[in-house]
Design a protein around this motif. Structure first.
Motif, PDB file in Angstrom:
ATOM      1  N   ALA A   1       6.707   0.411  -7.654  1.00  0.00           N
ATOM      2  CA  ALA A   1       5.289   0.460  -7.292  1.00  0.00           C
ATOM      3  C   ALA A   1       5.122   1.245  -5.996  1.00  0.00           C
ATOM      4  N   THR A   2       3.882   1.519  -5.664  1.00  0.00           N
ATOM      5  CA  THR A   2       3.554   2.204  -4.419  1.00  0.00           C
ATOM      6  C   THR A   2       2.754   1.254  -3.551  1.00  0.00           C
ATOM      7  N   MET A   3       3.182   1.093  -2.295  1.00  0.00           N
ATOM      8  CA  MET A   3       2.466   0.184  -1.397  1.00  0.00           C
ATOM      9  C   MET A   3       1.066   0.727  -1.151  1.00  0.00           C
ATOM     10  N   GLY A   4       0.091  -0.144  -1.200  1.00  0.00           N
ATOM     11  CA  GLY A   4      -1.294   0.232  -0.970  1.00  0.00           C
ATOM     12  C   GLY A   4      -2.094   0.417  -2.242  1.00  0.00           C
ATOM     13  N   VAL A   5      -1.425   0.441  -3.381  1.00  0.00           N
ATOM     14  CA  VAL A   5      -2.119   0.571  -4.661  1.00  0.00           C
ATOM     15  C   VAL A   5      -2.581  -0.816  -5.092  1.00  0.00           C
TER      16      VAL A   5
ATOM     17  N   SER B   1      -3.521  -7.929 -12.479  1.00  0.00           N
ATOM     18  CA  SER B   1      -2.386  -7.495 -13.299  1.00  0.00           C
ATOM     19  C   SER B   1      -1.154  -7.143 -12.470  1.00  0.00           C
ATOM     20  N   ALA B   2      -1.053  -7.659 -11.252  1.00  0.00           N
ATOM     21  CA  ALA B   2       0.087  -7.349 -10.391  1.00  0.00           C
ATOM     22  C   ALA B   2       1.369  -7.945 -10.973  1.00  0.00           C
ATOM     23  N   PRO B   3       2.414  -7.131 -11.071  1.00  0.00           N
ATOM     24  CA  PRO B   3       3.692  -7.666 -11.562  1.00  0.00           C
ATOM     25  C   PRO B   3       4.279  -8.690 -10.591  1.00  0.00           C
ATOM     26  N   ALA B   4       5.122  -9.544 -11.108  1.00  0.00           N
ATOM     27  CA  ALA B   4       5.729 -10.586 -10.277  1.00  0.00           C
ATOM     28  C   ALA B   4       6.552  -9.986  -9.134  1.00  0.00           C
TER      29      ALA B   4
END
Length: 82
Positions: A45-49, A54-57
């Motif tokens: 992932a990219t920090m700040g997105v 729906s955020a992954p664990a």
């Protein structure tokens, strides 16, 4: 020269309490953020997105670790002071 060293050592012994101040706090927070960016990258992932619901664990774990790290900066005595 020896007298100067003795005076210097005595002056260091007289300092009883030193506060870390805003610079140390900023350095600690920067370290936490650098670790969080690495954690996000490892999670793909990219920090700040924004993920929303729906955020992954793995991203949630990175967020939790970042919060703990920032809290530890204060617990370590690096709280910002005036």
């Amino acid at each position: 020269m020896r007298k100067f060293i003795n005076i210097l050592l005595i002056s260091f012994m007289l300092v009883s309490f030193i506060e870390a101040g805003p610079a140390a706090y900023g350095i600690c927070q920067t370290g936490c953020n650098a670790a969080a960016v690495a954690c996000y990258a490892a999670a793909g992932a990219t920090m700040g997105v924004t993920f929303g619901a729906s955020a992954p664990a793995s991203v949630l774990a990175c967020n939790a670790a970042l919060g703990v790290c920032m809290t530890m900066c204060i617990a370590a005595g690096c709280a910002p002071t005036l």
